[in-house]
Design an enzyme around this catalytic site. Sequence first.
Site, PDB file in Angstrom:
ATOM      1  N   SER A   1       0.819  -1.212   0.000  1.00 48.16           N
ATOM      2  CA  SER A   1       0.000   0.000   0.000  1.00 48.16           C
ATOM      3  C   SER A   1       0.858   1.270   0.000  1.00 48.16           C
ATOM      4  O   SER A   1       1.548   1.552  -0.963  1.00 48.16           O
ATOM      5  CB  SER A   1      -0.951  -0.045   1.206  1.00 48.16           C
TER       6      SER A   1
ATOM      7  N   ASP B   1      10.380   5.473  -9.946  1.00 48.83           N
ATOM      8  CA  ASP B   1      10.020   6.071 -11.238  1.00 48.83           C
ATOM      9  C   ASP B   1      10.738   7.391 -11.483  1.00 48.83           C
ATOM     10  O   ASP B   1      10.918   7.807 -12.638  1.00 48.83           O
ATOM     11  CB  ASP B   1       8.507   6.282 -11.306  1.00 48.83           C
TER      12      ASP B   1
ATOM     13  N   LYS C   1      -0.575  -4.150  -3.369  1.00 50.92           N
ATOM     14  CA  LYS C   1      -1.891  -3.616  -2.998  1.00 50.92           C
ATOM     15  C   LYS C   1      -1.993  -2.207  -3.585  1.00 50.92           C
ATOM     16  O   LYS C   1      -1.522  -1.240  -2.999  1.00 50.92           O
ATOM     17  CB  LYS C   1      -2.082  -3.571  -1.488  1.00 50.92           C
TER      18      LYS C   1
END
Length: 501
Positions: free
Chosen positions: A314, A325, A339
Amino acid sequence: MLLIRNNFLKKFFVSQFIVTNLFISSSCFAQKKSDRLSTNTDNKTSAFQYMKRLNSVFDFVEQNYVDELDPKILYEGALKGMLDAIGDPYTLYLDENEMRELNDTTAGSFGGVGLSISKPVENTPEKPAYVEVASPIEDSPGAKAGIQSGDYIVAVDGKPTADMTMNEVLSVLRGEVGTPVTVSILRGANMRFDVRLVRSLIEVPTVKYGMISDSSIGYVRLIQFTPETPKRLMDAIGEFEKNNYTGMIIDLRDNPGGLLSSAVDIADRFIDEGPIVSTKSRLLFENQEFTASAENTTVKNIPIVVLINRGSASASEILSGALKDNHLAYLVGVRTYGKGSVQQVIPLSNIDGIKITMARYYTPSDTNIDKIGIPPDLEVRNMDSFTADEEKIYVDMINSKIIEKTAENNPGMNEEEIAKKASVIAKDYPLDERLIRRILRNQVLRTAPTPLYDLDYDLQLVTAINIIKEGNFYELVKNTKTLRELQEEVDAADSSEKIAE
């Protein structure tokens, strides 16, 4: 029991039963002519028509069932069945006990064993709905007993968990501080053993930090994302700056997540500009993009390694995905939990409520990792896989209680004494001595706070330290692929396989 012997009475009751059934069929269960016309035209029953049927059945059962019923039972059963039918393990009804437990956890403390768990909705003979350990909570009885992310709890006090509801499992695991509970653990395919845990006051921690000994590397473990976590991270960074740190390790292992806003605030301390995470839903007001602001950036030009494992979920994945990224951190460990959805708790009254998935989140490269997880840039495992022979040896060692007996007979052992005892145990149970030392150390320190780190056992942490020390960090992280690029590679490979078939 009342027996009806008179034929007339028999016929009367039979006739009444038939008439009643006809009444039920026509008024409750069968569609009205207009409803049938609507269904035939649209090939779809409207939500309003389903609601009318549900209401009719509720009223009929409550008024006509052979025994008097508590409407609350029908209400809770209907809500549980409705939300379970969705098939999303994170969308569920929260009864009075579950709402209270959720509030206790949010408040920061409760009595239990300290395991963050999940449970599948579907239970079949081929795939029993065992309770899965998402992550152990730092310094809890479960963590100190060596229970790991990915372990299955197949029974609690001898009762199989596959046949229990999540609420039943939680009610057994939680309880009065100082009382024992025995959990049966399944690890991997064949490793099964019992662990006796003594419930304690579980305080939900947030952050632990310190400098790695004999280095200028700062180490911070984010245990859970709460409103206090960003502030505690800033305390850690302040301490690192005082020690002239030249590298930073962010440990997200076994962090089950928490508040989305907390993860965003922390990511904003590292990212200059651009997206941190976005949420997407069929509801327009749930579609949001959270972006970084240069004025909030605190950490610049510092090599960062992030440690991840199966227990990272999460909000942990939001932070690690954002840093990856943006090519700001190098990820070490194993693939995360996966998740990629956002839930809200909706109170229905003063005592109960529902938890429902409202949106999915996407990393800066516009990738959703739900049920996929985030892969590390460098996979490193911490002795959590065994051969078939080692599995049997491990189970035999746990069941023999040799670890507990050694710690009990030698209280207060130092590292040298632990190493010597571990060497003796290894003669009877030939496993990697680092693993035995770790288990024995945890038992010796079971009443003391867990050490900040363990360079003797923790191969992932040692690898992270070496990556920073080697001096080629920026070249290394520059060549990593974003999650979008990795997903496109997987999609291309899948397409090639389909063409080949």
